[in-house]
Structures are given as structure tokens and as C-alpha cells.
Design a protein around this motif. Structure first.
Motif, short mmCIF file in Angstrom:
data_model
loop_
_atom_site.label_atom_id
_atom_site.label_comp_id
_atom_site.label_asym_id
_atom_site.label_seq_id
_atom_site.Cartn_x
_atom_site.Cartn_y
_atom_site.Cartn_z
N ARG A 37 -14.14 43.98 16.11
CA ARG A 37 -14.60 42.60 15.89
C ARG A 37 -14.13 42.08 14.54
N SER A 38 -14.04 42.98 13.54
CA SER A 38 -13.58 42.57 12.21
C SER A 38 -12.11 42.17 12.23
N LEU A 39 -11.36 42.65 13.22
CA LEU A 39 -9.95 42.28 13.35
C LEU A 39 -9.78 40.94 14.05
N GLY A 40 -10.86 40.46 14.69
CA GLY A 40 -10.79 39.20 15.42
C GLY A 40 -10.91 39.36 16.92
N TRP A 41 -11.09 40.60 17.38
CA TRP A 41 -11.20 40.86 18.82
C TRP A 41 -12.56 40.45 19.34
N ASP A 42 -12.56 39.88 20.53
CA ASP A 42 -13.80 39.59 21.23
C ASP A 42 -13.58 39.99 22.69
N PRO A 43 -14.43 40.86 23.24
CA PRO A 43 -14.19 41.38 24.59
C PRO A 43 -14.17 40.31 25.68
N LEU A 44 -14.78 39.15 25.42
CA LEU A 44 -14.82 38.09 26.42
C LEU A 44 -13.91 36.92 26.08
N HIS A 45 -13.93 36.49 24.84
CA HIS A 45 -13.19 35.28 24.46
C HIS A 45 -11.81 35.56 23.87
#
Length: 202
Positions: A37-45
Motif C-alpha cells: 500500500r505504501s508503494l501505491g498499490w490497492d487490491p481493488l482500485h
């Protein structure tokens, strides 16, 4: 080693590779969730934002790197088994392309660069991106060619249409990215597993 043994070994490798990849990616996605998440990943969006390659940058990144290497080697061995079992022009073409796809997957072991960064792209990051492109350019054509080979062999015949339908469904998912990338990844893993099981019984 006799061809029959290569075929069985290739089938076993083809069965283990997708399972290993799925287990490690799923497990690391859970364990390294906050880091991703800190890298900018979001499992849905933003499901493809530095995923799954970014898992190699996390605290247990060495495990993802090792998985790229082992899974790629298993894919190449699976392809060699298919080459032994499918002695036709399309079979040789498809298995060769699949072998190159395995080598390209091994190339993903070159550590990726995070998308959000203040430094220039690194050599290993560029090699990772190149390997990903080569994986896409070899895996899909390999499945199409292998479908042709399957159609000409009674033992494989009912996997021909399945291979082409998988490509037809997975290719748009690969190109569109977003949440559909999960569809592409799952379709590729399941196809490999099904074909490997059939190879092992050849």
C-alpha cells in the motif's frame, strides 16, 4: 533420460509451478500488505500498481525473486515435456515459445523499480520490464500454437478449444489491466495446471 521420463518430469514441473506461484504471491500480498500500500498499490482500485513485481521490494522480497526463478524454470521444463509429447510443427513452435516464456519469467527476478520514485530507472528495473513484455509476447502465441497441436492429437484434442477460449478471455484482461488482470493471471495459471496434468498422464 528417455522421452517418457522427460514428459512425466515436465508434467510434474508444470503442475508445481502454478501452485508455487499462486501460493507465494497470495501469501506475500497478505504479509506485505502495508508495504505494498505504501508503494501505491490497492487490491481493488489499483491492482496492477507495482503488483505482483513490487512484492520483491518488500521485507520478504527474496522469496518473490526466488519464486520468479523457480516458477520460470518449471515452466521451461514443462515446455520441454510438451515438446517431447507433441511432435508436430505447431507442437514444436508452441513448446519453444512456452520455453522462452519460462525464461522470460525467470528474467522477472531482476528487481523491479517502484513506479513512484525520485531516482532514474535502474538497469535491473529495465530488464525486469523487458522480461515482462517478452513473457506476454511469447505466452499467448504459445497457447495458440499449442491449441493447434492439441487439435491434431486424440489425447489432447479436447484442450484445443479450451486453450483458445482461455486466450480470448485472458488477452483483453491483460491489455485492460485494472481488476481484470486477476482474471488474466488466474486463467494462465489454471490453463498451465490443466495442460500439465494432461501431460503427466500422456
Amino acid at each position: 533420460m528417455k522421452p517418457a521420463r522427460w514428459i512425466r518430469l515436465g508434467g510434474l514441473a508444470g503442475m508445481l509451478g502454478p501452485i508455487l506461484f499462486a501460493v507465494v504471491v497470495t501469501g506475500l500480498s497478505i504479509i506485505e500488505y502495508d508495504f505494498m500500500r505504501s508503494l501505491g498499490w490497492d487490491p481493488l482500485h489499483a491492482p496492477t500498481f507495482d503488483w505482483p513485481s513490487g512484492l520483491s521490494l518488500g521485507p520478504l522480497g527474496w522469496l518473490m525473486t526466488l519464486t520468479f526463478l523457480v516458477s520460470g524454470a518449471f515452466m521451461a521444463l514443462f515446455a520441454f515435456g510438451l515438446r517431447m509429447a507433441l511432435n508436430t510443427q505447431s507442437g514444436r513452435l508452441g513448446s519453444t515459445l512456452l520455453m522462452f516464456a519460462g525464461l522470460a519469467m525467470m528474467g522477472l527476478a531482476f528487481t523491479t523499480d517502484p513506479t513512484l520514485r525520485s531516482t532514474p530507472a535502474t538497469l535491473h528495473g529495465r530488464l525486469h520490464d523487458l522480461s515482462f513484455v517478452l513473457l506476454g509476447l511469447t505466452l499467448i502465441p504459445a497457447m495458440i500454437a499449442l491449441g493447434l497441436a492439441f487439435r491434431r492429437d486424440e489425447h489432447w484434442k479436447n484442450l484445443a478449444v479450451y486453450s483458445w477460449v482461455t486466450v480470448a478471455l485472458a488477452l483483453p484482461a491483460f491489455m485492460l489491466k485494472g481488476g481484470t488482470f486477476y482474471v488474466f493471471l488466474l486463467a494462465m495459471l489454471v490453463w498451465s495446471e490443466v495442460a500439465a496434468i494432461r501431460l503427466k498422464s500422456a
